[in-house]
Design an enzyme around this catalytic site. Sequence first.
Site, PDB file in Angstrom:
ATOM      1  N   SER A  50      -3.068   7.367   4.000  1.00  0.00           N
ATOM      2  CA  SER A  50      -2.199   6.222   4.281  1.00  0.00           C
ATOM      3  C   SER A  50      -3.064   4.965   4.345  1.00  0.00           C
ATOM      4  O   SER A  50      -4.288   5.050   4.461  1.00  0.00           O
ATOM      5  CB  SER A  50      -1.493   6.426   5.618  1.00  0.00           C
ATOM      6  OG  SER A  50      -2.438   6.359   6.672  1.00  0.00           O
ATOM      7  N   ASP A  82      -0.889   6.855  -0.242  1.00  0.00           N
ATOM      8  CA  ASP A  82       0.526   6.913   0.141  1.00  0.00           C
ATOM      9  C   ASP A  82       1.009   5.506   0.529  1.00  0.00           C
ATOM     10  O   ASP A  82       0.315   4.798   1.258  1.00  0.00           O
ATOM     11  CB  ASP A  82       0.643   7.877   1.342  1.00  0.00           C
ATOM     12  CG  ASP A  82       2.069   8.298   1.639  1.00  0.00           C
ATOM     13  OD1 ASP A  82       2.930   8.187   0.751  1.00  0.00           O
ATOM     14  OD2 ASP A  82       2.318   8.745   2.785  1.00  0.00           O
ATOM     15  N   HIS A  83       2.170   5.122   0.061  1.00  0.00           N
ATOM     16  CA  HIS A  83       2.787   3.825   0.412  1.00  0.00           C
ATOM     17  C   HIS A  83       1.828   2.633   0.345  1.00  0.00           C
ATOM     18  O   HIS A  83       1.629   1.928   1.336  1.00  0.00           O
ATOM     19  CB  HIS A  83       3.436   3.884   1.807  1.00  0.00           C
ATOM     20  CG  HIS A  83       4.657   4.747   1.837  1.00  0.00           C
ATOM     21  ND1 HIS A  83       5.869   4.346   1.333  1.00  0.00           N
ATOM     22  CD2 HIS A  83       4.851   6.010   2.289  1.00  0.00           C
ATOM     23  CE1 HIS A  83       6.758   5.316   1.471  1.00  0.00           C
ATOM     24  NE2 HIS A  83       6.151   6.350   2.035  1.00  0.00           N
ATOM     25  N   ASP A 104       4.200   0.691  -3.335  1.00  0.00           N
ATOM     26  CA  ASP A 104       5.500   0.646  -2.654  1.00  0.00           C
ATOM     27  C   ASP A 104       5.872  -0.800  -2.343  1.00  0.00           C
ATOM     28  O   ASP A 104       5.537  -1.332  -1.290  1.00  0.00           O
ATOM     29  CB  ASP A 104       5.460   1.486  -1.367  1.00  0.00           C
ATOM     30  CG  ASP A 104       6.768   1.376  -0.579  1.00  0.00           C
ATOM     31  OD1 ASP A 104       7.715   0.739  -1.076  1.00  0.00           O
ATOM     32  OD2 ASP A 104       6.825   1.923   0.540  1.00  0.00           O
ATOM     33  N   GLU A 134       8.414   3.320  -5.945  1.00  0.00           N
ATOM     34  CA  GLU A 134       9.646   3.579  -5.184  1.00  0.00           C
ATOM     35  C   GLU A 134      10.668   2.457  -5.344  1.00  0.00           C
ATOM     36  O   GLU A 134      10.309   1.288  -5.394  1.00  0.00           O
ATOM     37  CB  GLU A 134       9.268   3.716  -3.693  1.00  0.00           C
ATOM     38  CG  GLU A 134      10.458   3.783  -2.742  1.00  0.00           C
ATOM     39  CD  GLU A 134      10.046   3.937  -1.255  1.00  0.00           C
ATOM     40  OE1 GLU A 134       8.960   4.458  -0.969  1.00  0.00           O
ATOM     41  OE2 GLU A 134      10.832   3.526  -0.391  1.00  0.00           O
ATOM     42  N   HIS A 180      11.338   9.379   7.223  1.00  0.00           N
ATOM     43  CA  HIS A 180      10.010   9.599   7.804  1.00  0.00           C
ATOM     44  C   HIS A 180      10.178   9.916   9.292  1.00  0.00           C
ATOM     45  O   HIS A 180      11.042   9.363   9.952  1.00  0.00           O
ATOM     46  CB  HIS A 180       9.162   8.337   7.653  1.00  0.00           C
ATOM     47  CG  HIS A 180       8.868   7.968   6.223  1.00  0.00           C
ATOM     48  ND1 HIS A 180       9.201   6.766   5.667  1.00  0.00           N
ATOM     49  CD2 HIS A 180       8.261   8.675   5.241  1.00  0.00           C
ATOM     50  CE1 HIS A 180       8.807   6.732   4.410  1.00  0.00           C
ATOM     51  NE2 HIS A 180       8.232   7.879   4.117  1.00  0.00           N
ATOM     52  N   GLY A 181       9.332  10.783   9.824  1.00  0.00           N
ATOM     53  CA  GLY A 181       9.419  11.125  11.249  1.00  0.00           C
ATOM     54  C   GLY A 181      10.264  12.374  11.448  1.00  0.00           C
ATOM     55  O   GLY A 181      10.608  13.057  10.485  1.00  0.00           O
ATOM     56  N   HIS A 208       9.978  12.230   0.189  1.00  0.00           N
ATOM     57  CA  HIS A 208       9.351  11.713   1.418  1.00  0.00           C
ATOM     58  C   HIS A 208      10.115  12.247   2.611  1.00  0.00           C
ATOM     59  O   HIS A 208      11.304  12.525   2.529  1.00  0.00           O
ATOM     60  CB  HIS A 208       9.360  10.180   1.405  1.00  0.00           C
ATOM     61  CG  HIS A 208       8.371   9.610   0.448  1.00  0.00           C
ATOM     62  ND1 HIS A 208       7.293   8.858   0.847  1.00  0.00           N
ATOM     63  CD2 HIS A 208       8.269   9.725  -0.900  1.00  0.00           C
ATOM     64  CE1 HIS A 208       6.584   8.526  -0.216  1.00  0.00           C
ATOM     65  NE2 HIS A 208       7.151   9.027  -1.297  1.00  0.00           N
ATOM     66  N   THR A 211       8.966  16.703   6.684  1.00  0.00           N
ATOM     67  CA  THR A 211       8.891  17.390   7.976  1.00  0.00           C
ATOM     68  C   THR A 211      10.291  17.598   8.542  1.00  0.00           C
ATOM     69  O   THR A 211      11.081  16.651   8.595  1.00  0.00           O
ATOM     70  CB  THR A 211       8.059  16.555   8.977  1.00  0.00           C
ATOM     71  OG1 THR A 211       6.735  16.431   8.480  1.00  0.00           O
ATOM     72  CG2 THR A 211       8.029  17.206  10.361  1.00  0.00           C
TER      73      THR A 211
HETATM   74 ZN   LIG Z   1       6.830   8.172   2.672  1.00  0.00          ZN
END
Ligand SMILES: [Zn+2]
Length: 291
Positions: A50, A82-83, A104, A134, A180-181, A208, A211
């Site tokens: 990140s 990432d991003h 992004d 994205e 996310h999260g 994305h 989780t």
């Molecule tokens: Zn992401």
Amino acid sequence: MPLVNLKPVLREAKAKGYAVAAFNPVDYASMKAMVKAAEELQAPVIIQTSAKTINYYGHAALIGWMREIAGDSPVPVVLHLDHGKDLDMIRKCVDLGWTSVMIDWSDKPFDINLATSRQIVEMAAAANVGVEAEIGQILGVEDDMVVHEDESHLTDPSEAEKFCRELDLAAFAAAIGTAHGYYKGEPKVAFDLIGEINRRTNTPMALHGGTGLSDEIIQKCIKLGCAKINISTNLKHVFIDSFIDYHQKNKKYEPLHVLGAQYEALKQLFKEKIAQFGGTNRGSELKSKVA
Ligand SMILES: [Zn+2]
């Protein structure tokens, strides 16, 4: 083998109907656990740093660790950003040896996002580096940037088609209902939209917010064309919980023992995810195509 470009890795995964796991490392040992997990399963893997991690350690340390860990790995390993929102950071990744970057600019107007993503694709292609881009903003918190429900809108499939037609992308990220999260309640994944975007773009999709999605949702997304699945939040929890648990059980001030337990817990998580996404034993077949 040296680090490999994301593009052929995902083309192959999409064609064969599996997804490559992408994890966000937080330190040297978590990177090493990712590569070891992939090697034990003979699978490809994506290590994605990140912007926050790059700001913390610096580009030079991260690429040095990756080359040491994965430089002679028998499985294909991609080092991805990432991003990426800062163009200087993205350029530096391309110059210093990342084999994939995400641009992004999804919070900008479509035309500006497209024009900027095009610049990055051209620069990256010259260095044999893949690009993920994205449109539509994905819900949740990524690198301290919060996208609330009222700001997040699902990706428009005709915009997705135009975007992907004009850009030669390794991966396309879209807002399709994941976040996310950790999820509060059942995530509302727009499967029809994923299917339509994949038909119209024919570009491997990056999922994305992996989780906390059930196995049923994951398998459905892979079938519909998601070829890269991002796992970050899960790792953060295992990273901290395994450390605390080990210390609470053993009460010894032996840092390397605690770090060893943490490493094993992370490696276990990575192996579970790689296997769940269908990556097991895909490494050597893929290796011949990406070398
Ligand atoms: Zn992401």
